[in-house]
Design an enzyme around this catalytic site. Structure first.
Site, PDB file in Angstrom:
ATOM      1  NE  ARG A  42      59.937   3.838  16.552  1.00 48.78           N
ATOM      2  CZ  ARG A  42      59.353   3.008  15.690  1.00 48.78           C
ATOM      3  NH1 ARG A  42      59.216   3.324  14.428  1.00 48.78           N
ATOM      4  NH2 ARG A  42      58.911   1.853  16.103  1.00 48.78           N
ATOM      5  NE  ARG A  83      54.353  -7.737  13.761  1.00 52.53           N
ATOM      6  CZ  ARG A  83      54.767  -6.504  14.012  1.00 52.53           C
ATOM      7  NH1 ARG A  83      54.195  -5.473  13.430  1.00 52.53           N
ATOM      8  NH2 ARG A  83      55.761  -6.312  14.844  1.00 52.53           N
ATOM      9  CE  LYS A 141      54.183   2.386  14.358  1.00 54.72           C
ATOM     10  NZ  LYS A 141      54.014   1.364  15.414  1.00 54.72           N
ATOM     11  NE  ARG A 163      58.924  -6.368  12.839  1.00 55.16           N
ATOM     12  CZ  ARG A 163      58.393  -5.156  13.016  1.00 55.16           C
ATOM     13  NH1 ARG A 163      57.501  -4.710  12.164  1.00 55.16           N
ATOM     14  NH2 ARG A 163      58.754  -4.400  14.028  1.00 55.16           N
ATOM     15  NE  ARG A 212      59.329  -3.676  18.464  1.00 62.35           N
ATOM     16  CZ  ARG A 212      58.578  -4.578  17.821  1.00 62.35           C
ATOM     17  NH1 ARG A 212      58.693  -5.867  18.113  1.00 62.35           N
ATOM     18  NH2 ARG A 212      57.737  -4.193  16.898  1.00 62.35           N
TER      19      ARG A 212
END
Ligand code: AP5
Ligand code: MG
Length: 213
Positions: free
Chosen positions: A88, A127, A13, A160, A171
């Site tokens: 969400r 990431r 996203k 992160r 998540r």
């Protein structure tokens, strides 16, 4: 052009919102980025949000909705916006529909970046993000030009805090329970477009070009 980015954590996203922001010159509004900025600046909102984000839970609707509605009323959203990570939940989606209706506006595209869970788990491990400008990289798929350094602003890249295996698993669980139903919500509104998020970043850019131009 008013765009919503739907998709699981790590689907892309943020990556694709940044591309569309640059291309169409409309603001990219990421609720996750807004919360991380608040955490960095030690605000009250940041402290509240952190307790949920660290566990991979959603921040309560009442802390999110007014923040987004106020943001969308700013002048720079007049020509459009890209919402990344909002809505969400169904109550968030209803609140957004209502706020846009009140402004005689609506959503043009809800882009669902489709990516299976096993892909995502792999991606999140690689990431790296820039704490300075928020740019997102991947050790293998989207490496920066110089290892560990942001191409855009030169800051040192970090991982992160919520990109650890336990939090990622939660998540994903929360996504399937609370956010996935929004795919049907926007299909009913006739604005849903499914985009295969597994085909490599540049290939997705090309798909988005074809869809939106
Ligand atoms: P948020 O920051 O929104 O995180 P998320 O939804 O979990 O999604 P991510 O940012 O992790 O992934 P992404 O889809 O942006 O993927 P990216 O482009 O980085 O939210 C964090 C937390 O904040 C939530 O858990 C919640 O607590 C809270 N929150 C936020 N909004 C909220 C709301 N509305 N209500 C309640 N709580 C809220 O890509 C991932 C990686 O893959 C990158 O390394 C990228 O380079 C790579 N990549 C992406 N696409 C490709 C591709 N096609 N090919 C190759 N590599 C790719
Ligand atoms: Mg993101």
């Amino acid at each position: 052009m008013n765009i919503i980015m739907l998709g699981a954590p790590g689907a892309g996203k943020g990556t694709f919102s940044a591309y569309l922001e640059e291309k169409y010159q409309i603001p990219h509004i990421s609720t996750g980025d807004i919360f991380r900025e608040n955490i960095k600046n030690n605000t009250e909102l940041g402290a509240k949000a952190k307790t949920y984000m660290d566990k991979g839970e959603l921040v309560p609707d009442e802390l999110v909705v007014s923040l987004v509605v106020d943001r969308l009323a700013k002048d720079d959203c007049a020509k459009g916006f890209i919402l990344d990570g909002f809505p969400r939940t169904l109550p968030q989606a209803d609140a957004l529909t209502k706020a846009l209706e009140d402004a005689e506006s609506g959503i043009d595209y809800a882009l669902n970046i489709d990516c299976p869970d096993e892909f995502i788990i792999n991606r999140m491990a690689g990431r790296r993000v820039c704490p300075g400008c928020g740019a997102s990289y991947h050790l293998v798929n989207v490496p920066p030009k110089k290892e560990g350094v942001c191409d855009v602003c030169g800051a040192e890249l970090i991982q992160r805090e919520d990109d650890n295996p336990e939090t990622i698993a939660n998540r994903l669980r929360v996504y399937h329970e609370q956010t996935q139903p929004l795919i049907d919500y926007y299909a009913d509104q006739k604005v849903l477009e499914n985009v295969d998020g597994t085909i490599g970043r540049d290939n997705v850019f090309a798909v988005l070009d074809k869809l939106l131009d």
